[in-house]
Write a protein that holds these residues in place. Structure first.
Motif, PDB file in Angstrom:
ATOM      1  N   LEU A 123      21.653   9.986   7.870  1.00 38.05           N
ATOM      2  CA  LEU A 123      20.957   9.074   6.977  1.00 38.05           C
ATOM      3  C   LEU A 123      20.797   7.681   7.597  1.00 38.05           C
ATOM      4  N   GLU A 124      21.797   7.229   8.300  1.00 36.22           N
ATOM      5  CA  GLU A 124      21.782   5.879   8.877  1.00 36.22           C
ATOM      6  C   GLU A 124      20.801   5.736  10.034  1.00 36.22           C
ATOM      7  N   ARG A 125      20.257   6.816  10.516  1.00 33.70           N
ATOM      8  CA  ARG A 125      19.253   6.752  11.592  1.00 33.70           C
ATOM      9  C   ARG A 125      17.863   6.404  11.066  1.00 33.70           C
ATOM     10  N   TYR A 126      17.724   6.366   9.741  1.00 33.56           N
ATOM     11  CA  TYR A 126      16.409   6.187   9.126  1.00 33.56           C
ATOM     12  C   TYR A 126      16.341   4.904   8.305  1.00 33.56           C
ATOM     13  N   ILE A 127      15.115   4.435   8.121  1.00 32.12           N
ATOM     14  CA  ILE A 127      14.870   3.245   7.328  1.00 32.12           C
ATOM     15  C   ILE A 127      13.554   3.427   6.565  1.00 32.12           C
ATOM     16  N   LEU A 128      13.485   2.825   5.399  1.00 31.61           N
ATOM     17  CA  LEU A 128      12.255   2.823   4.612  1.00 31.61           C
ATOM     18  C   LEU A 128      11.475   1.560   4.957  1.00 31.61           C
ATOM     19  N   MET A 176       0.825  -1.204   0.000  1.00 34.14           N
ATOM     20  CA  MET A 176       0.000   0.000   0.000  1.00 34.14           C
ATOM     21  C   MET A 176       0.858   1.252   0.000  1.00 34.14           C
ATOM     22  N   GLY A 177       1.879   1.326   0.887  1.00 36.57           N
ATOM     23  CA  GLY A 177       2.647   2.556   0.917  1.00 36.57           C
ATOM     24  C   GLY A 177       3.969   2.421   1.644  1.00 36.57           C
ATOM     25  N   TRP A 178       4.819   3.395   1.422  1.00 31.93           N
ATOM     26  CA  TRP A 178       6.159   3.444   2.010  1.00 31.93           C
ATOM     27  C   TRP A 178       6.273   4.616   2.969  1.00 31.93           C
ATOM     28  N   ARG A 179       7.066   4.421   4.008  1.00 28.34           N
ATOM     29  CA  ARG A 179       7.321   5.490   4.970  1.00 28.34           C
ATOM     30  C   ARG A 179       8.783   5.476   5.360  1.00 28.34           C
ATOM     31  N   LEU A 180       9.409   6.641   5.320  1.00 31.72           N
ATOM     32  CA  LEU A 180      10.772   6.811   5.810  1.00 31.72           C
ATOM     33  C   LEU A 180      10.654   7.291   7.253  1.00 31.72           C
ATOM     34  N   HIS A 181      11.282   6.572   8.173  1.00 35.20           N
ATOM     35  CA  HIS A 181      11.140   6.904   9.594  1.00 35.20           C
ATOM     36  C   HIS A 181      12.409   6.552  10.355  1.00 35.20           C
ATOM     37  N   ARG A 182      12.518   7.076  11.565  1.00 39.01           N
ATOM     38  CA  ARG A 182      13.658   6.730  12.419  1.00 39.01           C
ATOM     39  C   ARG A 182      13.603   5.244  12.741  1.00 39.01           C
ATOM     40  N   ARG A 183      14.765   4.621  12.736  1.00 37.67           N
ATOM     41  CA  ARG A 183      14.858   3.183  12.987  1.00 37.67           C
ATOM     42  C   ARG A 183      14.266   2.772  14.334  1.00 37.67           C
ATOM     43  N   ASN A 184      14.411   3.627  15.326  1.00 40.49           N
ATOM     44  CA  ASN A 184      13.967   3.257  16.668  1.00 40.49           C
ATOM     45  C   ASN A 184      12.486   3.538  16.914  1.00 40.49           C
ATOM     46  N   TYR A 185      11.737   3.922  15.885  1.00 37.87           N
ATOM     47  CA  TYR A 185      10.303   4.160  16.020  1.00 37.87           C
ATOM     48  C   TYR A 185       9.509   3.203  15.137  1.00 37.87           C
ATOM     49  N   ASP A 186       8.297   2.910  15.575  1.00 41.59           N
ATOM     50  CA  ASP A 186       7.373   2.088  14.811  1.00 41.59           C
ATOM     51  C   ASP A 186       7.009   2.839  13.526  1.00 41.59           C
ATOM     52  N   PRO A 187       6.995   2.171  12.373  1.00 40.19           N
ATOM     53  CA  PRO A 187       6.657   2.882  11.133  1.00 40.19           C
ATOM     54  C   PRO A 187       5.190   3.290  11.045  1.00 40.19           C
ATOM     55  N   GLU A 188       4.330   2.627  11.795  1.00 40.15           N
ATOM     56  CA  GLU A 188       2.902   2.959  11.745  1.00 40.15           C
ATOM     57  C   GLU A 188       2.549   3.809  12.955  1.00 40.15           C
ATOM     58  N   PHE A 189       2.568   5.122  12.755  1.00 41.96           N
ATOM     59  CA  PHE A 189       2.268   6.049  13.837  1.00 41.96           C
ATOM     60  C   PHE A 189       1.328   7.118  13.293  1.00 41.96           C
ATOM     61  N   TYR A 190       0.174   7.253  13.914  1.00 49.40           N
ATOM     62  CA  TYR A 190      -0.828   8.217  13.476  1.00 49.40           C
ATOM     63  C   TYR A 190      -0.653   9.508  14.266  1.00 49.40           C
ATOM     64  N   PHE A 191      -0.158  10.519  13.570  1.00 44.86           N
ATOM     65  CA  PHE A 191       0.223  11.799  14.143  1.00 44.86           C
ATOM     66  C   PHE A 191      -0.980  12.696  14.378  1.00 44.86           C
TER      67      PHE A 191
END
Length: 171
Positions: free
Chosen positions: A57-62, A1-16
């Motif tokens: 850059l290394e702090r993030y993951i797709l 469905m979709g891609w998100r670039l986020h900090r590695r230490n956070y859950d990628p599914e976060f509703y802001f």
């Protein structure tokens, strides 16, 4: 469905919930911004940056997220979709988020799961959900930002002497 670039230490599914364009005016509802591909997800994060340190850059993951059922999105990138009287340019470009938030509220109350809208070189998705991190979507895969995407966006990765990173000079 979709891609998100986020900090590695956070859950990628976060509703802001906060000052953002398509956050509905309902206290328990937040928004998760996703992109249809890795390029648009990276652009949404990097924007117009032309230089980034390898250590940053290394702090993030797709992450590629998939939802168990198809989402109903109002597609503002389609000429065929009615915009319910809201002007497109103001919805997606105005620095005042009020109109976009009003539109998101109407979309949510009309039974939509979110909004697809033009952004940067493509489009993004604003998906509605309960505020905070949930486990509704499944992470299909995680990946580093590919060098070819950074090159395509014209971003140079600067060396960080402390990290020893080899991701240098991508542009």
């Amino acid at each position: 469905m979709g891609w998100r670039l986020h900090r590695r230490n956070y859950d990628p599914e976060f509703y802001f919930r906060g000052p953002a364009r398509f956050v509905p005016d309902q206290p328990e509802t937040g928004v998760l911004y996703l992109a249809p591909d890795e390029v648009n997800a990276t652009f949404a994060f990097i924007g117009g940056l032309k230089v980034i340190r390898s250590s940053d850059l290394e702090r993030y993951i797709l992450s590629e997220l998939r939802f168990p059922t198809p989402l109903r999105l109002i597609d503002l990138t389609s000429r065929d979709i009615p915009r319910m009287g809201f002007p497109l340019r103001e919805l997606v470009e105005s620095e005042d988020y009020t109109l976009g938030q009003d539109f998101a509220t109407v979309a949510l109350e009309s039974g939509f799961d979110g909004i697809a809208f033009p952004a940067g070189p493509g489009r993004l998705f604003a998906v509605f959900g309960e505020v905070g991190s949930t486990r509704y979507a499944k992470v299909a895969r995680d990946t580093l930002i590919p060098d070819e995407i950074l090159k395509k966006l014209g971003v140079e990765v600067l060396p960080d002497p402390e990290s020893g990173s080899r991701r240098v000079g991508v542009s």
